[in-house]
Motif scaffolding. Structure first.
Motif, PDB file in Angstrom:
ATOM      1  N   HIS A 121      -4.964   1.533   4.312  1.00 37.57           N
ATOM      2  CA  HIS A 121      -4.265   1.837   2.961  1.00 37.57           C
ATOM      3  C   HIS A 121      -4.334   3.690   3.479  1.00 37.57           C
ATOM      4  N   GLU A 125      -1.492   6.252   3.027  1.00 38.91           N
ATOM      5  CA  GLU A 125      -2.127   8.198   2.361  1.00 38.91           C
ATOM      6  C   GLU A 125      -1.607   8.560   3.037  1.00 38.91           C
ATOM      7  N   LEU A 138       1.532   9.369   2.094  1.00 37.24           N
ATOM      8  CA  LEU A 138       2.265  10.278   1.537  1.00 37.24           C
ATOM      9  C   LEU A 138       1.595  11.692   1.748  1.00 37.24           C
ATOM     10  N   GLU A 162       2.772   1.862  -3.472  1.00 37.39           N
ATOM     11  CA  GLU A 162       1.437   2.159  -4.157  1.00 37.39           C
ATOM     12  C   GLU A 162       1.305   4.238  -4.005  1.00 37.39           C
ATOM     13  N   GLU A 163       1.054   4.566  -2.639  1.00 40.47           N
ATOM     14  CA  GLU A 163       0.874   5.609  -2.611  1.00 40.47           C
ATOM     15  C   GLU A 163       2.368   6.232  -2.896  1.00 40.47           C
ATOM     16  N   LYS A 171       3.748   8.542  -6.161  1.00 38.86           N
ATOM     17  CA  LYS A 171       2.858   9.565  -6.600  1.00 38.86           C
ATOM     18  C   LYS A 171       3.936  10.627  -6.023  1.00 38.86           C
ATOM     19  N   ASN A 184       0.949  -1.165  -0.194  1.00 39.14           N
ATOM     20  CA  ASN A 184      -0.003  -0.262  -0.801  1.00 39.14           C
ATOM     21  C   ASN A 184       0.765   1.096  -0.069  1.00 39.14           C
TER      22      ASN A 184
END
Length: 240
Positions: free
Chosen positions: A214, A218, A221, A116-117, A120, A113
């Motif tokens: 998740h 997030e 980030l 994935e963040e 960015k 997770n």
């Protein structure tokens, strides 16, 4: 005369329904930073020679980073968070016998997770146990509490925090080139009072911990991004 609700009232009712739905979808299941230990790295001090006739101190020290944080890493490396000392309870597995397996897999799920963040922000990669990064940032830490809550309580005691999930973790970000911790903080959150229905950020009667993981990834980030929502961004408007 045609009976029925006034057209304006229907319009207002639709607006109210839309607003209520938006509150439901954007309610308070989230992760927040509860305490910061390091923000931007410790101040560095430079040393300079002084005249031998100066009977004061033998060195001059002055701060060079002025409290300025770090951003825009060349790369982000993620080491799966430690979980051996974490409290692990609630609705996490189909049986007590399966709980140790589920607990051992949580760091891997969270690392995915977080990767994935963080992609960015910069190229991101999950480290193997024997790997050591040499450039960019290293994100690591430990879980302190993972509680999936109780779906039965969420069903019967809605809308309260009964049966809600909880997640508590500690995060450390290191600039590996400078060998210095630049950010370190605690995070906590969970499903709160989202109850049986759930939202895009909470599970309702399903497994709550994947949503919490998740949400935590997030939030990390957002915490490490200088302008995560690009407030004030312009394309052509200028000030005169």
């Amino acid at each position: 005369m045609v009976s029925g609700p006034w057209p304006g009232a229907i319009k207002h009712m639709k607006s109210f329904t839309l607003i209520a739905s938006s509150f439901l979808l954007c309610s308070c299941a989230d992760m927040v930073v509860t305490k910061t230990y390091v923000a931007g790295g410790s101040a560095t001090a430079r040393r300079s020679e002084v005249d031998a006739k100066d009977f004061g101190s033998r060195e001059i020290r002055f701060t060079t980073n002025c409290g300025i944080g770090e951003a825009h890493p060349a790369a982000v490396y993620i080491r799966p968070f430690c979980i051996d000392q974490a409290i692990f309870e609630g609705d996490e597995a189909a049986s007590e016998g399966e709980m140790p397996i589920r607990k051992s897999l949580i760091p891997l799920a969270f690392a995915e997770n977080l990767k994935e963040e963080m992609e960015k922000l910069a190229p991101a990669r999950i480290l193997e146990a024997d790997e050591v990064p040499h450039v960019g940032w290293l994100i690591e830490g430990q879980f302190e509490l993972i509680d999936g809550g109780n779906p039965d309580d969420r069903f019967w005691l809605t809308p309260t925090e009964a049966g809600s999930s909880h997640l508590v973790l500690h995060v450390r970000v290191t600039n590996v080139e400078k060998n210095r911790v630049i950010y370190e903080f605690d995070m906590a959150g969970g499903s709160h009072d989202q109850g049986r229905w759930g939202t895009v950020r909470a599970s309702g009667l399903g497994k709550a911990t994947p949503f919490d993981l998740h949400n935590a990834a997030e939030r990390i980030l957002l915490v490490l991004s200088p302008d995560p929502f690009r407030y004030g961004a312009r394309s052509s408007v200028t000030l005169r």
